[in-house]
Each structure stands twice: as C-alpha cells, then as structure tokens.
Design a protein around this motif. Structure first.
Motif, short mmCIF file in Angstrom:
data_model
loop_
_atom_site.label_atom_id
_atom_site.label_comp_id
_atom_site.label_asym_id
_atom_site.label_seq_id
_atom_site.Cartn_x
_atom_site.Cartn_y
_atom_site.Cartn_z
N SER A 9 0.87 -1.18 0.00
CA SER A 9 0.00 0.00 0.00
C SER A 9 0.90 1.23 0.00
CB SER A 9 -0.91 0.02 1.24
OG SER A 9 -0.14 0.24 2.41
N LYS A 10 0.32 2.39 -0.19
CA LYS A 10 1.11 3.61 -0.21
C LYS A 10 1.78 3.86 1.14
CE LYS A 10 -1.52 5.94 -3.84
NZ LYS A 10 -2.35 7.12 -4.20
N LYS A 11 1.11 3.47 2.22
CA LYS A 11 1.64 3.76 3.56
C LYS A 11 2.62 2.69 4.02
CE LYS A 11 -2.38 6.37 5.18
NZ LYS A 11 -3.45 6.46 6.22
N LYS A 12 2.52 1.49 3.51
CA LYS A 12 3.39 0.40 3.98
C LYS A 12 4.49 0.15 2.95
CE LYS A 12 -0.23 -1.72 6.78
NZ LYS A 12 -1.05 -2.94 7.03
N VAL A 13 4.25 -0.74 2.03
CA VAL A 13 5.23 -1.04 0.98
C VAL A 13 4.58 -0.74 -0.36
CG1 VAL A 13 6.71 -2.79 -0.06
CG2 VAL A 13 6.24 -2.87 2.40
N PRO A 14 4.96 0.33 -1.03
CA PRO A 14 4.38 0.62 -2.35
C PRO A 14 4.67 -0.52 -3.33
CG PRO A 14 5.59 2.52 -1.49
CD PRO A 14 5.90 1.37 -0.59
N LYS A 15 3.77 -0.68 -4.29
CA LYS A 15 3.93 -1.76 -5.26
C LYS A 15 5.27 -1.65 -5.97
CE LYS A 15 2.04 -1.52 -9.33
NZ LYS A 15 1.12 -1.52 -10.50
N ASP A 16 5.64 -0.44 -6.39
CA ASP A 16 6.90 -0.27 -7.10
C ASP A 16 8.09 -0.64 -6.22
OD1 ASP A 16 5.50 0.53 -9.31
OD2 ASP A 16 5.87 2.68 -9.02
N ALA A 17 7.99 -0.36 -4.92
CA ALA A 17 9.08 -0.70 -4.01
C ALA A 17 9.21 -2.21 -3.85
CB ALA A 17 8.86 -0.04 -2.65
N LEU A 18 8.07 -2.90 -3.76
CA LEU A 18 8.09 -4.36 -3.63
C LEU A 18 8.72 -4.99 -4.86
CD1 LEU A 18 7.06 -6.93 -2.05
CD2 LEU A 18 5.10 -6.86 -3.60
N LEU A 19 8.27 -4.58 -6.05
CA LEU A 19 8.81 -5.14 -7.27
C LEU A 19 10.27 -4.72 -7.49
CD1 LEU A 19 5.78 -4.72 -9.71
CD2 LEU A 19 6.51 -6.77 -8.48
N GLY A 20 10.63 -3.52 -7.06
CA GLY A 20 12.02 -3.06 -7.19
C GLY A 20 12.96 -3.87 -6.32
N ARG A 21 12.54 -4.11 -5.07
CA ARG A 21 13.38 -4.92 -4.19
C ARG A 21 13.52 -6.34 -4.71
NH1 ARG A 21 11.18 -3.59 0.38
NH2 ARG A 21 9.70 -5.32 0.55
N LEU A 22 12.41 -6.88 -5.22
CA LEU A 22 12.47 -8.23 -5.79
C LEU A 22 13.40 -8.26 -7.00
CD1 LEU A 22 11.47 -11.15 -5.92
CD2 LEU A 22 9.47 -10.33 -7.18
N LYS A 23 13.35 -7.25 -7.83
CA LYS A 23 14.24 -7.20 -9.00
C LYS A 23 15.70 -7.16 -8.57
CE LYS A 23 15.27 -4.60 -13.21
NZ LYS A 23 14.90 -3.43 -14.06
N ASP A 24 16.02 -6.40 -7.52
CA ASP A 24 17.40 -6.33 -7.03
C ASP A 24 17.86 -7.70 -6.53
OD1 ASP A 24 17.48 -3.66 -7.64
OD2 ASP A 24 17.09 -2.98 -5.58
N GLN A 25 17.00 -8.37 -5.78
CA GLN A 25 17.35 -9.70 -5.27
C GLN A 25 17.59 -10.67 -6.42
OE1 GLN A 25 13.89 -10.50 -2.91
NE2 GLN A 25 14.79 -9.69 -1.02
N ARG A 26 16.69 -10.64 -7.40
CA ARG A 26 16.80 -11.56 -8.53
C ARG A 26 18.04 -11.24 -9.38
NH1 ARG A 26 12.63 -14.51 -10.55
NH2 ARG A 26 12.96 -13.75 -12.70
N SER A 27 18.36 -9.97 -9.54
CA SER A 27 19.53 -9.59 -10.32
C SER A 27 20.80 -10.18 -9.71
CB SER A 27 19.65 -8.07 -10.40
OG SER A 27 18.60 -7.51 -11.14
#
Length: 471
Positions: free
Chosen positions: A94-112
C-alpha cells in the motif's frame, strides 16, 4: 520445475482493471466493471499475484559440474518470489506500507544478484550465458478472486500478521484460504464435449503394457522437496508432494541412495513417482498447517488420499520401444503454468465415466457417484544420451499427433499415471502449488525418476513390444 524459454502472451484478464486497491482484510484486489463478477465469482473482484520470467528454462546447456550450484540459485529465485507474494497477499502493499513499485524493485534487485551468480557459475566452465540479466524484473498479474465468502472470512481473521509466516504460521494459513481457486476455475464435466483423440496403432506398433502396483502412499511419504529441480534444497517445491514407489526420496537423494532404497511397488520397481497433493478447501487444520510446503506456503485444507493409483507403461502406435536408461528423470506439466503460459502445461482433469473429456485449465465438477480423475501422460521420446537436461525438458519430448518421435529421438515406454479421488459434487478442492500460482488447475504436474533394475526394464520392454499385458 516448470520453465519457459520466452515471455508468452498473458492470460486474458477476467475483469477490467481500473486501479490497484486494498480489499477487505488487506488482500490486493483490482476494481472491475459490472460484468467482471460473472467471471470472477460472486465478489466481482480479482486478486493480484506476482509474475516473474522463469530463468530455468533459458538454461538449456549447463555444464554438469555447475548444475548443483545453478539449481540451488534457481531455488533461491523461487523463494524470493514466494516471499514477495506473501507480502502482497498479507496486505503489506500500500502507499503507507510497501508501495507496489518498491516491492517489485526490491524483488528485482534480489533476482539480479542471484541471476548474476548463475551466470558466474556457468561462466567458470563454459561460455557465460547471454540475456539472463533481462529476466530479473517482475510484474503484477491479475486473476479471479476466491468466490466463497466463508473461505474469505477465514482469511480475513488471520491476515494481520501473515507477512511473517515463520513468526505466525496460522496467518499464512489464512492467506491460503483466501488464495484458493476461483469459481471460474471449475466446470461441470457434463458441459465438456468429448475431446480425446488417440492415434490408431499402425503396423509394427508396440501394443502391450507393463504396470507397477505401488499403492496409494499408505506409508505417508510426503515432503515439499523436488530432487529433480532443486536437489539439495529443503522445501524446493514450496508445495507438498505425494510419493509412491521409492521409500527414501527427498531433496538429498542421490542415484546411489535411490538404488539402495526399498519400494512400495509389488514388483520391486524402485522408481520414484510423485505429484502435488490434492486438498479439500474445507478450512480444517491439516498436520502441515504450520509447516513449509503446507500452511507457510499457502497450501491449506485436508489432504486427500487417492482412492486408486495406477502406474502403467505403454507402447508406441508406430513401432517398438527401447529401454529407458536407469535414473532417467522426466517432468510432465508445468508447476508455474499460470504465470509462464500453457506451452508446457500437461494437466489432465476429468471424472470417472467421462474420461473421453479431458481438461487442462479447469477443475471438473463431477456428478454424484463419479470420482475426480488426474492423469499424467509423460513424454515418451528420449534423445538417446542424457538422463536429464539443464531445464529438465529438452532430453525428452512428446510424439506428434501420429505418434512419431522428433528426429534424433527414440520411443521409450510411455508412463501414464492415473489417480482417482472421492470428492462430493460441488466441493471445493485444489492442487498444491507455488504460493504465487494460486492453486490453478493448469499448474498440475507429475515427476518421475526411473530406478527400475536393468532386468525389470528389459521385462517391461519385452511385454510392451510383445503385445502382452504384464505386472
């Protein structure tokens, strides 16, 4: 297991997406139009999941000395997706907790980072694979939400702490309740037209069969491992497997340990046969409700034991079959077919009395007195050299519609596994799956390692080629 070599067209959205919002209990839903409810169920909502490119299927050539480390890194990619999905399903996005873009961005960093390790490992022994870095990014994918209000209520009560299932496994069980199959994943078998067309046996066909009677897993051999795809990794499947045959199979099995093991098969067949468990989505607490592969991975409900399991090896309609090599590994179906696309999907769902009607992407609703049937028909063409391949697919193949193997492949005995289950008409059930695959029927799959002795395999081939029925 379950890979893809390129991005395939996504399944058509079953509701028009307007905006990502948080629904009741914090479950991510997409607001749809007025007609969406006809497809998505009584709630008219769709649920979001995470769709990531499947790296494993790109790896068609991995040096033998690198495979163990590569497989462990591929399993780590699966774990990263599962962790991200738990946050999404628990309402942490959610906007107040974990924004969607932040979740997908962190996942992308881990996967990279993990994908880079895969490339490094392969590069030590062979040419560094190209294009893997482009597979690190993931997107959101929409699907119909669970339509049963009773099941949804059970999830809402537990979802608050579900982002950390290790701390509160009961919360993860709630996620599993909400993320069961949708109403649109079921169809009455009576509404399905006959669709089975088997090739006719020609001159020289191998018309016999060989059967192993291995029981129904009466000894309770379950684990969430997958020794073919994720050797040496506990909970490599993120869903519970049902085993018959070899008694020792787990993530740490080797060819030697399998060959030394006992078996549940009456003819001495030490082969490993396994598939995801089927569960009633009844809200009851199963023994694995707080365990990896079970409740911690959103697989909940009562595990159903098959009423019957048949394991048959059949011939080719166009000629004789050759012996399988010992320790040949075959996967049929795709555990990630909901996000990968259906190119490798090979689920067959039906009902007793209606088996001329087979379903790939729907669960059957069977009439009273008829049992649910799962059938796994394995690849029956072998490249003549390899007992496995980097993506666990390219060393075997299916014959064409006429029953002919591709050039360079030889016909081997075709394994057909048939499982029946007693399910009350209209009862909700689902196959175990990776959490983000949402228990879709199209993700069903079967796994096999041939551990028959050379003598038993020769007997099987003789029966098949000689037109005899043997056990």
């Amino acid at each position: 297991m379950g890979q893809k070599g390129h991005r395939r067209p996504r399944l058509k959205l079953l509701a028009a997406a307007c905006a990502l919002v948080l629904g009741g209990g914090g479950v991510a839903v997409i607001a749809g139009n007025a007609n969406a409810g006809q497809d998505a169920g009584r709630t008219g909502e769709v649920t979001a999941t995470i769709d990531c490119p499947d790296v494993g299927d790109r790896l068609t050539d991995v040096p033998d000395q690198a495979r163990a480390e590569v497989d462990q890194n591929l399993a780590q990619l699966d774990g990263q997706v599962a962790d991200a999905y738990r946050q999404l399903a628990a309402g942490q996005v959610s906007k107040k907790k974990v924004p969607k873009d932040a979740l997908l961005g962190r996942l992308k960093d881990q996967r990279s980072t993990t994908i880079r390790r895969v490339s490094d490992v392969i590069g030590r022994s062979a040419g560094r694979p190209e294009g893997l870095d482009a597979l690190s990014g993931c997107t959101m994918k929409e699907a119909p939400a669970e339509a049963d209000p009773g099941v949804g209520a059970a999830a809402d009560a537990a979802v608050a702490a579900a982002a950390d299932p290790a701390r509160d496994p009961d919360a993860a069980r709630g996620i599993g309740q909400k993320r069961g199959p949708a109403q649109s994943d079921f169809v009455s078998i009576a509404k399905v037209r006959p669709n089975v067309n088997a090739p006719a046996a020609g001159r020289g066909a191998s018309t016999g069969s060989f059967s192993s009677q291995c029981g129904r897993n009466e000894n309770g051999h379950f684990n969430p491992d997958n020794v073919i795809v994720a050797p040496g990794v506990s909970n490599g499947a993120h869903h519970m497997h049902d085993y018959v045959g070899n008694k020792s199979t787990n993530a740490f099995s080797s060819n030697n340990s399998l060959a030394a093991s006992g078996t549940t098969c009456g003819n001495g067949d030490q082969s490993t046969y396994y598939w995801p468990v089927l569960r009633l989505r009844d809200g009851k607490t199963e023994r694995d409700a707080k365990a990896p592969g079970g409740g911690q991975d959103a697989n909940v409900g009562t595990i159903l034991r098959p009423k019957q399991v048949t394991i048959d090896f059949k011939g080719s309609p166009v000629g004789q079959v050759k012996a399988m090599p010992r320790f040949l590994r075959i996967i049929t179906g795709d555990a990630k077919a909901f996000t990968n696309g259906t190119a490798n999907a090979n689920a067959s769902w039906s009902c007793t009395g209606f088996e001329d009607r087979q379903l790939k992407d729907k669960y059957p609703i069977c009439p009273k007195g008829s049992d649910v049937v799962r059938t796994f028909t394995f690849q029956s063409c072998w490249d003549g050299r390899n007992t496995d391949s980097a993506n666990h697919r390219t060393h075997v193949a299916f014959p064409d519609k006429a029953g002919r193997c591709p050039q360079g492949f030889a016909a081997i005995p075709q394994l057909v596994q048939r499982l029946t289950y007693g399910v009350a008409p209209g009862a909700r059930f689902a196959v175990d799956s990776f959490p983000e695959q949402l228990h879709k029927p199209v993700t069903d799959h079967g796994d096999f390692i041939n551990v028959m002795s050379n003598g038993l395999m020769a007997q099987a081939v003789g029966c098949i080629n000689g037109g005899r029925t043997c056990r």
